[in-house]
Design a protein around this motif. Structure first.
Motif, short mmCIF file in Angstrom:
data_model
loop_
_atom_site.label_atom_id
_atom_site.label_comp_id
_atom_site.label_asym_id
_atom_site.label_seq_id
_atom_site.Cartn_x
_atom_site.Cartn_y
_atom_site.Cartn_z
N ALA A 126 2.57 19.70 -24.61
CA ALA A 126 3.47 20.82 -23.90
C ALA A 126 2.87 22.07 -24.49
N SER A 127 3.43 23.12 -23.84
CA SER A 127 3.08 24.36 -24.44
C SER A 127 3.77 24.83 -25.55
N ASN A 128 5.45 24.61 -25.66
CA ASN A 128 6.03 25.11 -26.69
C ASN A 128 6.12 26.49 -26.67
N LEU A 129 5.92 27.31 -25.60
CA LEU A 129 6.04 28.63 -25.55
C LEU A 129 7.39 29.10 -25.24
N THR A 134 5.21 26.38 -14.06
CA THR A 134 5.45 26.09 -15.47
C THR A 134 5.03 24.82 -16.09
N ASN A 135 4.88 24.77 -17.41
CA ASN A 135 4.11 23.57 -17.99
C ASN A 135 5.48 22.77 -18.18
N SER A 136 5.39 21.41 -18.33
CA SER A 136 6.30 20.24 -18.28
C SER A 136 6.74 20.12 -19.72
N GLY A 137 7.79 19.01 -20.10
CA GLY A 137 7.99 18.64 -21.27
C GLY A 137 7.17 18.03 -22.05
N SER A 138 6.42 17.01 -21.23
CA SER A 138 5.50 16.12 -21.87
C SER A 138 3.96 16.80 -21.66
N PHE A 153 2.52 15.96 -19.25
CA PHE A 153 1.85 15.02 -18.06
C PHE A 153 2.81 14.90 -17.22
N ASP A 154 3.81 15.74 -16.84
CA ASP A 154 4.73 15.34 -15.89
C ASP A 154 3.80 14.68 -14.35
N PRO A 193 -5.02 20.27 -20.66
CA PRO A 193 -5.42 19.10 -21.12
C PRO A 193 -6.45 19.35 -22.21
N TYR A 211 -2.93 15.35 -23.08
CA TYR A 211 -2.20 16.66 -22.82
C TYR A 211 -1.20 16.61 -23.55
#
Lengths: 591, 202
Positions: free
Chosen positions: B93-96, B132-136, B138-139, B75, B91
Motif C-alpha cells: 500500500a502507499s500509506n500516504l 487511488t492505491n488500494s488497502g492491500s 493488490f486489490d 509493484p 505489492y
C-alpha cells in the motif's frame, strides 16, 4: 445513501443481537454449568487438568490466581521469542525464512503475549507456517482466554460475601479456550475458506503475469520494453499457508495480527463483503458480550446495560465521524473536480488505502470496530485516512481501550472508570462511595486509578521517547504533522494494546521495537495486577444494604457521568498531542 | 515446593495449549478446508491449459491500452523469489496521507496518464478508485464506474464492440452480497483474460 445507512445498521444491530445470547452462554461456561458442547468437551477438559497436574476444584486466592497468570505469561513470552528467533531451524518453513532479530522477536512476542498484535514485520514475507500456527495462533487463543479469566476473577470478588477464592486460573483459561474460542473460530474459519481464504501447507504459488515488467538498475519497475530495463519479471507471488484458521482467532480474540502484512485488507484474508461482516462482528462480539456477562453475573442486568449504553454512545458518535470524514474525502484527491467523488456506480469518497469491494462504508465500520475493541486488525490503511477520520481511531485507543476494548481486559479497565465515577459522584453529594452494595475504600480507589491512567501515561512516555531520538525521522512515511501522527499512532496502539498502525511507519528498529515492546507489556500486566488486588480486596468487604441515598449506577445520569469521566481523562492527557498531529493536519488541509 | 508447582504447571499448561490450539486446531481446519473447499483453500488460482495466470484474489498491474486498468499499484521485487531463484513481483500500500502534497502530486500524475489514454472522455471526472492505491496494494477489483470509463478505449484497442466489452465486464462483475453488503465490483484480471481470449466469455 440509503444503502449505506442500511449497511451500517445491519452491522450494529447484528452485533448487539448476537452478543446478548452469547453472554448467557459465556456465564454458563465460566460457572462450569452444562452446555450443549459439554458431552464432547468435558472429557477433553479433564485430560488437560490431568496433563498439567492441577486439581480443578482448587479455589485460588488473589495472590495465587495472579501468580499463575504471570508465570503462564512468562513461559508464553519466552517460548514464543524462542520460536521466532529459531524459525530457520524449525519445520514447516517452505520459503526458507530466517529467524527474527532479537529486538524484533522481543517486540513480536511481547505483542502477541499481551493480546496487542502490533507487527513490525510483514507476516507473509517473514514468518514460517510453524511460527504463524504453532507460535502466534496459540497466543491468539490463550491471551483472550486470560482476559476472560481475570475478568471473571473480578466478578467473583464483586459478588463475594467474605469468601476469599477467585476461582481457578487453569480451569478458567481452559474453559474459555475449549468452549468459547475454538468453536467460534471453527465456524469463522469455514466461512472464510468458503469465501476464498487459503488454508493449506503448500509452497507459495508463482503465477504468470499477463503484462511482464522490467526492472531498471536501481530496482525500479519500468515497462518490459523500456531500454533502461536490465531484468524482466514475468511472475508474481501468491502467498499460501494456513491463513483462514489464524485469521478467525485473530478476530475473535481481539488480537488483530494479520497473517499478511496488509492484514484484512488483503483479499486472501478477507475475500468478500460477507467475510468482512463476519470478521468485523467477530472482533467486537466477545467484548460486547462481556459487558452483558457483567450484568448477569451481579444479578442485576441493568448494571450491564448501563455500562453498555455508555460505551455504545461513544462508539456510535465515533462511527458517524469516521464515516462522514471518509465519504467527504480531501481536496487533494478531488483535484479541482477532475476526480469523481460521488456514489454513482462506485463507493466514492476517500478511496486511497481502501479496497473496492468494501468501499468507504465497510472500511469506516471496520476502523471504528477495530479500535473500539483492542483488536487492531485493519481492512484499509489508517495511514491514508483523512486527518480527522484517522484521529478517531487514535482517540478510541487513547481512552484506554474501554469502549468495549479487548476480550475481558476492556471491561475490567472500564470498571475502573465506573469506580472512579462512583467515587467522584459520591464526593459531590458528600456520601461514602458504594458500588454494587460494597463500600469503596482507599485500596479500591488506588487500583481504579491505576486502571484509568496506565494507558495514557504509557502512550505519552512512549511517544516522547521515540520523538527524542532523531533517527525516528527516518522511520516516517509522511512529512510534517502527519509524520508526528504516525509516531503518536504507534505509541497509542502499543500503549492501548491495540496493534493497528499507521502502517507507513517503519517500526522495525532496535529502539522502537524495545520501547513499544515494553509499553505493551506494561499496559497488559500492570492492570492485571491491579485487577487481582482489587478483586482480592473486594472479597473482604461486607455487603451493605442499599438505602435511599445510595447513588444508582444504572440510570441515565450515571451513564452520562461515566462517559464524561472517560472523556475527561482522555482529553486532559491526549489533547496537546492530538493538536500537534491530526488537528494541525486538518487545519492545514482546509485553510 | 509450592512455588515449584506453580512454575511446573505453568510450563505444562503452555505446552498443552500449544498442542491443542496450535497443532490440533490448525490441522483440523486445514483438513476440513481441503476436503470441502479445495479450490478456495488452495488460493483460488486461475489455471488454463496448465498455465497459472494468477489468483482471483490478487490483482496485477495493467498499463497496456488493450487491457482494462485497475487500482494504482506499486509493484516491487526483492520480497520473494520463485523456485528458480528469479525475482517475482509483490505489492504494497502507499500509506500516504490523502491530505499531503506527495499524494496530490501522485493523483495529478495518474489523472494526466488517464486523460492521455482516454481522449474521448474529455473532462469527464474520473472515478475515485481509478486514481487511488488500494488497502492491500493488490486489490483485484475496480468499481463498475471505473470499468465503464474505460469501455470506449478498450473497444478502440481490441477490435471488439462496446457491447462486447460491456458483456465481458458484466460477466466479471459481482454485486453487493445479499443486496446490501459491500460494493459492486469488477474483477480486472478476469476481464483481461477474457479480452485476451484466454478465458472463455461464455
Amino acid at each position: 445513501m440509503m444503502d449505506e445507512l442500511l449497511e451500517y445498521g445491519v452491522y450494529v444491530a447484528l452485533l448487539v443481537a448476537l452478543a446478548i445470547p452469547l453472554s448467557a452462554y459465556i456465564n454458563k461456561v465460566m460457572a462450569g454449568e452444562k452446555t450443549p458442547l459439554s458431552r464432547v468437551l468435558v472429557p477433553v477438559e479433564n485430560v488437560v487438568y490431568k496433563c498439567i497436574r492441577v486439581d480443578k476444584n482448587e479455589d485460588m486466592g488473589w495472590k495465587k490466581y495472579l501468580a499463575n497468570t504471570l508465570v503462564f505469561s512468562i513461559f508464553s513470552l519466552v517460548g514464543l521469542t524462542a520460536i521466532l528467533m529459531l524459525q530457520g531451524f524449525l519445520p514447516f518453513n517452505p520459503e526458507g525464512l530466517p529467524g527474527q532479530s532479537w529486538h524484533l522477536a522481543f517486540n513480536t512476542a511481547s505483542s502477541f503475549v499481551t493480546n496487542t498484535n502490533w507487527q513490525s514485520y510483514s507476516g507473509e514475507s517473514s514468518l514460517s507456517y510453524f511460527s504463524q500456527a504453532i507460535g502466534l495462533t496459540v497466543q491468539n487463543f490463550v491471551t483472550p482466554a486470560v482476559g476472560i479469566a481475570v475478568l471473571f476473577a473480578l466478578f467473583r470478588g464483586l459478588v463475594s460475601e467474605g469468601h476469599l477464592g477467585l476461582g481457578n486460573f487453569f480451569v478458567d483459561v481452559t474453559r474459555a479456550v475449549l468452549f468459547i474460542l475454538i468453536p467460534l473460530s471453527l465456524v469463522v474459519t469455514m466461512i472464510d475458506v468458503w469465501q476464498g481464504s487459503p488454508q493449506n501447507l503448500n509452497d507459495y504459488e508463482s503465477v504468470q503475469l499477463l503484462e511482464p515488467v522490467g526492472v531498471d538498475e536501481e530496482g525500479n519497475i519500468v515497462d518490459a520494453d523500456d531500454p533502461a530495463a536490465v531484468e524482466t519479471v514475468d511472475e508474481a507471488t501468491v502467498p499460501m499457508g494456513p491463513q483462514a484458521s489464524q485469521v478467525a482467532i485473530k478476530q475473535l480474540g481481539t488480537n488483530g495480527g494479520g497473517y499478511n502484512g496488509v492484514n484484512s485488507a488483503s483479499a486472501l484474508e478477507n475475500p468478500t463483503p460477507l467475510t468482512n461482516l463476519v470478521e468485523c462482528l467477530s472482533l467486537l462480539l466477545i467484548p460486547v458480550a462481556c459487558v452483558f456477562c457483567f450484568g448477569r453475573y451481579v444479578m442485576d442486568r441493568r448494571q450491564g446495560r448501563a455500562v453498555f449504553a455508555a460505551m455504545f454512545v461513544v462508539f456510535l458518535v465515533s462511527l458517524v465521524i469516521v464515516g462522514v470524514c471518509e465519504q467527504m474525502g480531501t481536496p487533494q484527491l478531488a483535484a479541482d473536480g477532475q476526480v469523481y467523488m460521488g456514489t454513482d456506480g462506485q463507493s466514492g469518497g476517500n478511496m486511497e488505502g481502501k479496497e473496492t469491494r468494501f468501499g468507504v462504508t465497510d472500511s469506516a465500520l471496520w476502523a471504528t470496530f477495530t479500535t473500539s475493541a483492542s483488536n487492531g486488525a485493519v481492512n484499509s490503511m489508517h495511514d491514508s485516512y483523512t486527518p480527522l477520520g484517522g484521529m478517531i481511531p487514535i482517540i478510541l485507543m487513547a481512552l484506554g481501550e474501554v469502549i468495549f476494548g479487548g476480550v475481558g481486559c476492556g471491561l475490567y479497565s472500564m470498571l475502573g472508570f465506573v469506580i472512579l465515577t462512583v467515587f467522584i459522584a459520591g464526593l459531590m453529594v458528600g456520601r461514602t462511595p458504594e458500588w454494587l452494595g460494597k463500600k469503596i475504600g482507599p485500596k479500591e480507589m488506588r487500583m481504579a486509578v491505576i486502571l484509568c491512567i496506565t494507558t495514557p501515561l504509557l502512550i505519552l512516555v512512549g511517544s516522547a521517547v521515540m520523538c527524542l531520538d532523531p533517527a525516528t525521522v527516518d522511520s516516517l512515511n509522511n512529512p510534517g504533522a502527519h509524520g508526528f501522527s504516525e509516531v503518536l499512532y504507534a505509541a497509542t496502539s502499543a500503549g492501548g494494546n491495540n496493534g493497528s498502525a499507521f502502517a507507513g511507519f517503519n517500526a522495525n528498529t532496535p529502539l522502537i521495537n524495545v520501547v513499544l515492546g515494553l509499553e505493551m507489556l506494561a499496559n497488559r500486566f500492570i492492570p492485571i495486577v491491579a485487577v487481582c488486588i482489587l478483586a482480592g480486596s473486594l472479597c473482604t468487604r461486607p455487603k451493605v444494604a442499599v438505602s435511599a441515598g445510595t447513588l444508582s449506577t444504572c440510570n441515565t445520569q450515571f451513564v452520562f457521568l461515566l462517559i464524561l469521566m472517560v472523556l475527561l481523562v482522555g482529553a486532559l492527557t491526549m489533547f496537546p498531542a492530538l493538536a500537534l498531529g491530526p488537528v494541525a493536519e486538518h487545519l492545514m488541509m482546509v485553510l | 515446593m509450592k512455588q515449584a508447582k506453580t512454575w511446573g504447571s505453568g510450563l505444562l499448561f503452555f505446552l498443552v495449549m500449544t498442542v491443542i490450539t496450535g497443532v490440533i486446531y490448525t490441522a483440523v481446519c486445514t483438513g476440513i478446508a481441503q476436503l470441502v473447499f479445495p479450490y478456495q483453500a488452495n488460493g483460488s488460482i486461475i489455471e488454463v491449459d496448465g498455465v497459472k495466470y494468477g489468483s482471483e484474489l490478487v490483482g496485477q498491474q495493467f498499463t497496456d491500452e488493450d487491457h482494462m486498468w485497475g487500482r494504482v499499484m506499486s509493484p516491487s521485487t526483492g520480497t520473494f523469489t520463485n523456485d528458480e531463484g528469479e525475482d517475482v513481483l509483490w505489492y504494497g500500500a502507499s500509506n500516504l496521507s490523502p491530505a499531503g502534497e506527495d499524494f496530490a502530486a501522485g493523483v495529478q500524475e495518474r489523472i494526466d496518464e488517464i486523460h492521455a489514454a482516454h481522449p474521448e472522455k474529455g473532462d469527464e471526472p474520473i472515478p475515485s478508485d481509478l486514481v487511488t492505491n488500494s488497502g492491500s496494494g493488490f486489490d483485484p477489483h475496480i468499481s463498475p464506474a471505473a470499468a465503464e470509463y474505460q469501455v470506449e478505449r478498450l473497444a478502440n484497442n481490441t477490435g471488439k464492440s462496446e457491447d462486447e466489452i460491456r458483456a465481458i465486464i458484466e460477466k466479471c462483475t459481482e454485486q453487493p452480497q445479499f443486496g446490501i453488503l459491500g460494493d459492486a465490483r469488477v474483477n480486472v484480471l478476469k476481464v483481461n483474460l477474457m479480452l485476451d481470449g484466454i478465458l472463455p466469455v461464455e
